[in-house]
Design an enzyme around this catalytic site. Sequence first.
Site, PDB file in Angstrom:
ATOM      1  N   LYS A  62      63.348  55.452  47.869  1.00  0.00           N
ATOM      2  CA  LYS A  62      62.904  56.746  48.402  1.00  0.00           C
ATOM      3  C   LYS A  62      62.765  56.639  49.922  1.00  0.00           C
ATOM      4  O   LYS A  62      62.299  55.614  50.418  1.00  0.00           O
ATOM      5  CB  LYS A  62      61.530  57.113  47.818  1.00  0.00           C
ATOM      6  CG  LYS A  62      61.534  57.549  46.377  1.00  0.00           C
ATOM      7  CD  LYS A  62      60.121  57.922  45.927  1.00  0.00           C
ATOM      8  CE  LYS A  62      60.059  58.174  44.436  1.00  0.00           C
ATOM      9  NZ  LYS A  62      60.805  59.376  44.013  1.00  0.00           N
TER      10      LYS A  62
ATOM     11  N   ARG B 129      62.033  58.150  32.914  1.00  0.00           N
ATOM     12  CA  ARG B 129      62.655  58.409  31.614  1.00  0.00           C
ATOM     13  C   ARG B 129      63.032  57.117  30.902  1.00  0.00           C
ATOM     14  O   ARG B 129      63.125  57.080  29.682  1.00  0.00           O
ATOM     15  CB  ARG B 129      63.863  59.354  31.807  1.00  0.00           C
ATOM     16  CG  ARG B 129      64.975  58.791  32.641  1.00  0.00           C
ATOM     17  CD  ARG B 129      65.913  59.882  33.160  1.00  0.00           C
ATOM     18  NE  ARG B 129      65.318  60.643  34.258  1.00  0.00           N
ATOM     19  CZ  ARG B 129      65.898  61.677  34.854  1.00  0.00           C
ATOM     20  NH1 ARG B 129      67.089  62.089  34.448  1.00  0.00           N
ATOM     21  NH2 ARG B 129      65.303  62.305  35.840  1.00  0.00           N
TER      22      ARG B 129
HETATM   23  N1  BES Z   1      58.155  59.952  40.220  1.00  0.00           N
HETATM   24  C1  BES Z   1      59.298  60.700  40.584  1.00  0.00           C
HETATM   25  C2  BES Z   1      59.084  62.204  40.464  1.00  0.00           C
HETATM   26  C3  BES Z   1      58.036  62.815  41.367  1.00  0.00           C
HETATM   27  C4  BES Z   1      58.400  63.367  42.579  1.00  0.00           C
HETATM   28  C5  BES Z   1      56.705  62.867  40.998  1.00  0.00           C
HETATM   29  C6  BES Z   1      57.443  63.931  43.400  1.00  0.00           C
HETATM   30  C7  BES Z   1      55.752  63.426  41.816  1.00  0.00           C
HETATM   31  C8  BES Z   1      56.128  63.964  43.035  1.00  0.00           C
HETATM   32  C9  BES Z   1      60.477  60.315  39.703  1.00  0.00           C
HETATM   33  O1  BES Z   1      60.490  58.999  39.273  1.00  0.00           O
HETATM   34  C10 BES Z   1      61.726  60.539  40.475  1.00  0.00           C
HETATM   35  O2  BES Z   1      61.910  59.875  41.452  1.00  0.00           O
HETATM   36  N2  BES Z   1      62.562  61.454  40.003  1.00  0.00           N
HETATM   37  C11 BES Z   1      63.808  61.763  40.656  1.00  0.00           C
HETATM   38  C12 BES Z   1      64.867  61.853  39.589  1.00  0.00           C
HETATM   39  C13 BES Z   1      66.272  61.933  40.132  1.00  0.00           C
HETATM   40  C14 BES Z   1      66.652  60.634  40.822  1.00  0.00           C
HETATM   41  C15 BES Z   1      67.219  62.221  38.988  1.00  0.00           C
HETATM   42  C16 BES Z   1      63.629  63.076  41.387  1.00  0.00           C
HETATM   43  O3  BES Z   1      62.954  63.963  40.886  1.00  0.00           O
HETATM   44  O4  BES Z   1      64.161  63.178  42.497  1.00  0.00           O
HETATM   45 MN    MN Z   2      61.388  57.687  40.662  1.00  0.00          MN
END
Ligand code: BES
Ligand code: MN
Length: 513
Positions: free
Chosen positions: A287, A361
């Site tokens: 990230k 997931r």
């Molecule tokens: N933990 C994150 C989702 C999240 C984002 C929670 C902001 C709380 C606040 C999750 O693991 C994630 O990174 N999801 C990605 C999925 C994508 C790579 C398909 C997302 O939502 O960008």
């Molecule tokens: Mn994530």
Amino acid sequence: MTALTLSTAAAPGLRADAIVIGVAKGAKGPVVAPGAEAVDKAYDGKLAGVLGTLGASGAEGELTKLPAPAGFKAPIVVAVGLGAEPDAKSEEGEGYDAEALRKAAGVAARALAGSKKAAFALPVDGPGAIGAIGEGVLLGAYAFDAYKETSNGSAKAKNGKAPLAEAALLGGKPRDAAHKGALARAVTVGEELNRARDLINTPPNDLDPEAFAAVAQAAAKEHGIKVQVLDEKALAKGGYGGILGVGVGSAATPRLVKLSYTHPKAEKHLAFVGKGITYDSGGISLKPAGHNETMKCDMSGAAAVFAAVVAAARLGLEVRVTGWLALAENMPSGTAVRPGDVLRMYSGKTVEVLNTDAEGRLVLADALWAASQDKPDAIVDVATLTGAMMLALGSRTFGVMSNDDAFRSTVHEAAEEVGEPAWPMPLPEHLRKGMESQVADIANMGERMGGGLVAGLFLREFVGEGITWAHLDIAGPAFNEGGPFGYTPKGGTGSAVRTLVRLAELTASGDLG
Ligand code: BES
Ligand code: MN
Ligand code: ZN
């Protein structure tokens, strides 16, 4: 935690730092809510006018402080907004709704930080109101100061004011079983929800999967809950490729915790599954800065499941509840899972990891399959799963997806009933195609559009045949980055705890269908 009591005392003679009253938005200006009659009388019945002069309207979230009338033992009156005055002619009767009371009590409790004792003279028309006010006080008074050491050289001052120490709920009946029961439920739910908030707020260098599992073990022992912890060796032996794959890049090894509460008269079995990423860096699909500062909150689902199972046990609900905490830290390193790797999951399916940031997931897939092996009557998973769900519903509402329309409605209604904003979301079949993999049974990513629904469809593949399942994506409401509001503080909120507890209650009473 704030101590709560039921009191029949009259407001004037009460020794307290403040008396909290309700003010509603009437057709012609602010209206003093029932419960504050003695205060209004001491103002010669002109309290509404005084409040109006001070600028109060009765709007939700509003707080007005004024000096208590002569002869009162408490020095100040705190008037909190209740929103629109209930319509006596409406079908719902004349009561203030529980959520308005919960929010008002929370606003007052937060404003009274630093005080020893406050009397709450809000409108009480039965045990439901007592429960709501009690919850509002406990949740609103919450503060996380475990890491605040000193202020002005005084270790005790902790940089801030201590939470309100004691709240007496006026209009409560200390000898009435229903009132006492409602207060006891509020205390249990409030304490466990605040415990979930503590876990969410604890920095990830102090709460890794092993530490979280240890907390769960200790609580389980205290409350007569059976607990099993699978460490990385046991996970490897059992073939939990999803949890292991996510955790393999971190020096802190993953865990799968199973908490089993069974009432001797239980007829139904609910399983709760929580995403417990103690820190989500994104892994190799790292990230960027600006997206990782709050990622200690990525174990909020597991915290909610943990709190709900403990609450169910403490409430002695006539139900069997199994909680699954899928705990891992998602880090980039020389041992981390790579985009392109294929994992063999606990269910036997293979998953091509196209984005290591879609890790939730993967851990949930293994825990859902594990939960399915017990053949529960229903499974509910809770996860801070997708940024997409936040984009769709904002930061205060969680999405509810399910393989069963009736169950999705049940979960949605339970959430609304306890004051948790939620909204039903679909699982459109056409989105499954985007997760087709060249090399494996499924990929962990699909179309970007509708990303929250794609994640839901992925999870559905790991729910045992014929098992009713719902998925709560709490990415929005789990962590409050804005200012506090109602009974919600900054930081970890404890989202979904009350919905899960309500579902356990409905199941226990046979009202789940
Ligand atoms: N933990 C994150 C989702 C999240 C984002 C929670 C902001 C709380 C606040 C999750 O693991 C994630 O990174 N999801 C990605 C999925 C994508 C790579 C398909 C997302 O939502 O960008
Ligand atoms: Mn994530
Ligand atoms: Zn995550």
